[in-house]
Motif scaffolding. Sequence first.
Motif, PDB file in Angstrom:
ATOM      1  N   ARG A   1       0.817  -1.208   0.000  1.00  0.00           N
ATOM      2  CA  ARG A   1       0.000   0.000   0.000  1.00  0.00           C
ATOM      3  C   ARG A   1       0.857   1.266   0.000  1.00  0.00           C
ATOM      4  O   ARG A   1       1.832   1.362   0.732  1.00  0.00           O
ATOM      5  CB  ARG A   1      -0.926  -0.007   1.220  1.00  0.00           C
ATOM      6  CG  ARG A   1      -2.026   1.055   1.171  1.00  0.00           C
ATOM      7  CD  ARG A   1      -3.070   0.787   2.239  1.00  0.00           C
ATOM      8  NE  ARG A   1      -3.632  -0.559   2.109  1.00  0.00           N
ATOM      9  CZ  ARG A   1      -4.587  -0.882   1.235  1.00  0.00           C
ATOM     10  NH1 ARG A   1      -5.051   0.036   0.415  1.00  0.00           N
ATOM     11  NH2 ARG A   1      -5.050  -2.117   1.201  1.00  0.00           N
ATOM     12  N   GLY A   2       0.474   2.210  -0.861  1.00  0.00           N
ATOM     13  CA  GLY A   2       1.189   3.472  -0.976  1.00  0.00           C
ATOM     14  C   GLY A   2       2.275   3.462  -2.029  1.00  0.00           C
ATOM     15  O   GLY A   2       2.807   4.516  -2.382  1.00  0.00           O
ATOM     16  N   ASP A   3       2.617   2.282  -2.536  1.00  0.00           N
ATOM     17  CA  ASP A   3       3.660   2.183  -3.553  1.00  0.00           C
ATOM     18  C   ASP A   3       3.066   2.333  -4.956  1.00  0.00           C
ATOM     19  O   ASP A   3       1.873   2.108  -5.174  1.00  0.00           O
ATOM     20  CB  ASP A   3       4.371   0.824  -3.471  1.00  0.00           C
ATOM     21  CG  ASP A   3       5.138   0.638  -2.171  1.00  0.00           C
ATOM     22  OD1 ASP A   3       5.496   1.659  -1.556  1.00  0.00           O
ATOM     23  OD2 ASP A   3       5.364  -0.524  -1.785  1.00  0.00           O
ATOM     24  N   GLU A   4       3.922   2.712  -5.900  1.00  0.00           N
ATOM     25  CA  GLU A   4       3.554   2.771  -7.314  1.00  0.00           C
ATOM     26  C   GLU A   4       4.462   1.857  -8.116  1.00  0.00           C
ATOM     27  O   GLU A   4       5.649   1.723  -7.803  1.00  0.00           O
ATOM     28  CB  GLU A   4       3.664   4.203  -7.848  1.00  0.00           C
ATOM     29  CG  GLU A   4       2.662   5.165  -7.235  1.00  0.00           C
ATOM     30  CD  GLU A   4       2.797   6.591  -7.750  1.00  0.00           C
ATOM     31  OE1 GLU A   4       1.933   7.421  -7.427  1.00  0.00           O
ATOM     32  OE2 GLU A   4       3.785   6.862  -8.482  1.00  0.00           O
TER      33      GLU A   4
ATOM     34  N   PRO B   1       8.294   9.916  -6.039  1.00  0.00           N
ATOM     35  CA  PRO B   1       8.839   9.378  -4.778  1.00  0.00           C
ATOM     36  C   PRO B   1       8.166   8.082  -4.329  1.00  0.00           C
ATOM     37  O   PRO B   1       8.751   7.327  -3.544  1.00  0.00           O
ATOM     38  CB  PRO B   1       8.582  10.510  -3.778  1.00  0.00           C
ATOM     39  CG  PRO B   1       8.593  11.752  -4.615  1.00  0.00           C
ATOM     40  CD  PRO B   1       7.939  11.348  -5.909  1.00  0.00           C
ATOM     41  N   ALA B   2       6.946   7.811  -4.829  1.00  0.00           N
ATOM     42  CA  ALA B   2       6.229   6.595  -4.435  1.00  0.00           C
ATOM     43  C   ALA B   2       6.572   5.394  -5.302  1.00  0.00           C
ATOM     44  O   ALA B   2       6.178   4.262  -4.984  1.00  0.00           O
ATOM     45  CB  ALA B   2       4.719   6.841  -4.487  1.00  0.00           C
ATOM     46  N   THR B   3       7.309   5.616  -6.391  1.00  0.00           N
ATOM     47  CA  THR B   3       7.616   4.511  -7.312  1.00  0.00           C
ATOM     48  C   THR B   3       8.579   3.527  -6.650  1.00  0.00           C
ATOM     49  O   THR B   3       9.621   3.911  -6.134  1.00  0.00           O
ATOM     50  CB  THR B   3       8.251   5.047  -8.611  1.00  0.00           C
ATOM     51  OG1 THR B   3       7.400   6.032  -9.178  1.00  0.00           O
ATOM     52  CG2 THR B   3       8.438   3.906  -9.603  1.00  0.00           C
ATOM     53  N   LYS B   4       8.206   2.248  -6.706  1.00  0.00           N
ATOM     54  CA  LYS B   4       9.044   1.216  -6.092  1.00  0.00           C
ATOM     55  C   LYS B   4       9.512   0.157  -7.088  1.00  0.00           C
ATOM     56  O   LYS B   4      10.478  -0.557  -6.803  1.00  0.00           O
ATOM     57  CB  LYS B   4       8.270   0.530  -4.952  1.00  0.00           C
ATOM     58  CG  LYS B   4       7.980   1.426  -3.760  1.00  0.00           C
ATOM     59  CD  LYS B   4       9.274   1.871  -3.079  1.00  0.00           C
ATOM     60  CE  LYS B   4       8.997   2.655  -1.803  1.00  0.00           C
ATOM     61  NZ  LYS B   4       8.369   3.961  -2.073  1.00  0.00           N
TER      62      LYS B   4
ATOM     63  N   ASP C   1      17.044   3.137  -8.065  1.00  0.00           N
ATOM     64  CA  ASP C   1      16.918   2.157  -6.982  1.00  0.00           C
ATOM     65  C   ASP C   1      15.514   1.537  -6.971  1.00  0.00           C
ATOM     66  O   ASP C   1      14.845   1.482  -5.933  1.00  0.00           O
ATOM     67  CB  ASP C   1      17.217   2.817  -5.633  1.00  0.00           C
ATOM     68  CG  ASP C   1      17.453   1.782  -4.531  1.00  0.00           C
ATOM     69  OD1 ASP C   1      17.819   0.641  -4.848  1.00  0.00           O
ATOM     70  OD2 ASP C   1      17.237   2.116  -3.349  1.00  0.00           O
ATOM     71  N   LEU C   2      15.093   1.070  -8.141  1.00  0.00           N
ATOM     72  CA  LEU C   2      13.774   0.467  -8.287  1.00  0.00           C
ATOM     73  C   LEU C   2      13.891  -1.037  -8.492  1.00  0.00           C
ATOM     74  O   LEU C   2      14.850  -1.537  -9.093  1.00  0.00           O
ATOM     75  CB  LEU C   2      13.030   1.084  -9.471  1.00  0.00           C
ATOM     76  CG  LEU C   2      12.793   2.595  -9.411  1.00  0.00           C
ATOM     77  CD1 LEU C   2      12.129   3.080 -10.699  1.00  0.00           C
ATOM     78  CD2 LEU C   2      11.945   2.968  -8.201  1.00  0.00           C
ATOM     79  N   ILE C   3      12.898  -1.757  -8.016  1.00  0.00           N
ATOM     80  CA  ILE C   3      12.823  -3.203  -8.197  1.00  0.00           C
ATOM     81  C   ILE C   3      12.407  -3.487  -9.641  1.00  0.00           C
ATOM     82  O   ILE C   3      11.564  -2.784 -10.211  1.00  0.00           O
ATOM     83  CB  ILE C   3      11.802  -3.807  -7.217  1.00  0.00           C
ATOM     84  CG1 ILE C   3      12.274  -3.598  -5.771  1.00  0.00           C
ATOM     85  CG2 ILE C   3      11.544  -5.277  -7.512  1.00  0.00           C
ATOM     86  CD1 ILE C   3      11.176  -3.708  -4.751  1.00  0.00           C
TER      87      ILE C   3
END
Length: 361
Positions: free
Chosen positions: A69-72, A117-120, A145-147
């Motif tokens: 939750r809260g991630d993009e 900033p919410a991008t994961k 630094d993204l998965i």
Amino acid sequence: MIPIAKPQLDQAEIDAVSDVLRSGIIAEGQRVAQFEEAFAEYTGTDHAVAVNSGTAALHAALLAHGIGRGDEVITSSFSFIATGNSVLFTGARPVFADICADTFNLDPKLIEEKITPATKAIIPVHLYGHPADMEAIRDIAEDHDLILIEDTCQAHGAALSAKKVGSFGTGAFSFYPTKNMTTSEGGMITTNSREVAERARMIRSHGSKQRYLHEMLGYNLRMTDISAAIGLVQLGKLAEYTSAREHNAALLSKGLRAIEGIQCPIVRPGCRHVFHQYTIRIRERDALADYLKGIGIGTGIYYPIPIHRQPYYKELGYNDSLLVTEKASREVISLPVHPGVTEEDIATIVDAISNWGGLRC
């Protein structure tokens, strides 16, 4: 009728399933472990985790990386609905970037403008069996630094510079009956991370490493030994199946590329396209589909409505303008290319399209 898809199954798969049934161990067991080991070796990854569908593979891969939750998560809208839904399942929000007009895969040049900033994570989709531009996408992921999670559901054996998809990040494969190989239903997560693999194994089995000891919230996403037995046989045939698809695609392109108004599939330099689908573009797509259906040639439209235009996504407030995606959704049509298609079938398909009176420049 020349079908758009036809699972390739014979006595070898029947015998493999019979052996499992006679053993009395039909749930997750030794065959699943063998299939995981063989599939990891095939993809060139350290670990493979078998689950019960491609959707489950995407969902569990996201959860194993801690997406919530809260991630993009940036991905493509030009894909099967599971690509977007798997992100929603975690409580995160899919963010859609547009695609390249030739490969139908995420356009790396358009990804960075979607990063917040919410991008994961980023989920590139290797659509129709052509690898996405993983070198560029991997660079973007590393810079921010993204998965990186690959939707490899249509791309078993596809490669970029001889490196197979599913090994650039964490891969999520599907073994649905119409895929390049099948387990009847099933999926596989591939990864080089021991931690991700361990978490995925817990997620697929009620959050448990040890029976009746549950350390996290998990699900029942397990593959059966029946499915794995089919998968082991199919994996052994995959190279043959892929060669047949490539051969059929080459014959189709040879016959169709000279026809005005048709854009044939391309293979970018350094890429191996495994032709889960042989997809052309034509403005008169719907008329061509009706014509071919009327003379016994199956076709498929993947996908007529992009994810961001689906009714449920509109309810969620999606109103993106993805011009390349939307144009592709109006023009793509897939022709039979699977290993069951004969050279005579291909000649029939090419002659039918060549003689169709509905083409215009």
